[in-house]
Write an enzyme that holds these catalytic residues in place. Structure first.
Site, PDB file in Angstrom:
ATOM      1  N   PRO A  45      -8.664 -20.979  -7.194  1.00  0.00           N
ATOM      2  CA  PRO A  45      -9.648 -19.827  -6.437  1.00  0.00           C
ATOM      3  C   PRO A  45      -9.997 -20.223  -5.321  1.00  0.00           C
ATOM      4  CG  PRO A  45     -10.503 -20.566  -8.665  1.00  0.00           C
ATOM      5  CD  PRO A  45      -9.307 -21.545  -8.429  1.00  0.00           C
ATOM      6  N   GLU A  46      -9.723 -19.519  -4.363  1.00  0.00           N
ATOM      7  CA  GLU A  46     -10.262 -19.628  -2.947  1.00  0.00           C
ATOM      8  C   GLU A  46     -11.405 -18.820  -2.746  1.00  0.00           C
ATOM      9  OE1 GLU A  46      -8.741 -21.414  -0.792  1.00  0.00           O
ATOM     10  OE2 GLU A  46      -6.666 -21.994  -1.639  1.00  0.00           O
TER      11      GLU A  46
END
Ligand SMILES: [Zn+2]
Length: 271
Positions: free
Chosen positions: A2-3
């Site tokens: 997840p960014e």
């Protein structure tokens, strides 16, 4: 992984359901995340009201009257809001159950995520105190990057991916922003002009904003479904397009590995 845009989308997705709600119960099924989940939260949180859900870099900050719960999704973590009676799946490690019968559930197959409790000001916490500015903040601009990069010999790509300098510029966003700004990823950070840095700061804001916007419109219902995060399918200019025609000049997109990360660029458009 997840960014920042996925974390921001998560924040926007979960907050309306849990903000202002009082914790009834905390369930820790497996405390062995990146760091042990403090068992004290089972005692400290019940009866306390969640005041706000904010974000710093890729950390979610759940603020309570007596402290802050820091959540990081690591490599494979995701959060969803489920009914209290929803049976946990494999890898559902931590539940925060609220008085409105909803429960914030952390799912993390690889267990690189973290759930930590702090009573100090979050900005002074050891995991947050050295973070650079948020990319969408006004203080993050070309002038800032230019100033910070003088005499720096590190490559521009590594420079913008370093969270001490700015948070949230992941590998895909770095390649895409450098393309938009016309900067070769191997250029020394100290050799990039102020004008180029202005273009670069703007490009970073554009790609991150687009990813957040897309997350808000395309992905997942945080109160159902599998809550799995995915990369937002942005139209990419260079990333993953090795050998394909550059959308700007038609020449083949180049690829190399820098700091063990796949890097894509156009030798014609980026100097
Ligand atoms: Zn090109």
């Amino acid at each position: 992984m997840p960014e920042l845009p996925e974390v921001e989308t998560t924040r926007l997705g979960i907050s309306p359901h849990i903000q202002g709600q009082t914790v009834n119960n905390v369930i820790v099924r497996n405390k062995n995340l990146r760091w042990p989940v403090p068992s004290a939260i089972k005692r400290i949180l019940p009866g306390k009201t969640l005041l706000s859900v904010s974000r710093r870099g890729k950390y979610l900050l759940l603020e309570f009257p007596n402290g802050v719960l820091l959540i990081h999704l690591g490599m494979s973590g995701s959060l969803q809001v489920v009914n209290n009676d929803t049976r946990p799946r494999k890898h559902d490690h931590v539940d925060l159950c609220f008085a409105n019968d909803l429960c914030l559930r952390l799912h993390d197959p690889r267990r690189f995520g973290s759930v930590l409790w702090t009573t100090e000001q979050p900005k002074h916490h050891k995991l947050l105190k050295d973070l650079g500015p948020e990319p969408l903040d006004k203080t993050f601009n070309g002038q800032y990057l230019w100033q910070l990069s003088r005499k720096r010999r590190v490559s521009i790509k590594q420079f913008i991916m370093d969270s001490h300098n700015v948070v949230g510029v992941g590998n895909i966003y770095a390649s895409e922003s450098l393309f938009r700004a016309g900067i070769h990823p191997r250029r020394a950070a100290g050799k990039v002009s102020l004008e180029r840095y202005k273009l670069l700061a703007r490009a970073i804001k554009t790609v991150i904003r687009a990813a957040i916007k897309q997350g808000g419109t395309t992905l997942r219902d945080f109160t159902g479904g599998d809550g799995q995060p995915g990369y937002f399918k942005q139209r990419l200019n260079v990333y993953g397009r090795k050998g394909e025609a550059c959308r700007q000049c038609g020449k083949a997109v180049s690829h190399c590995v820098m700091g063990q990360r796949a890097t894509y660029y156009c030798t014609h458009c980026q100097k």
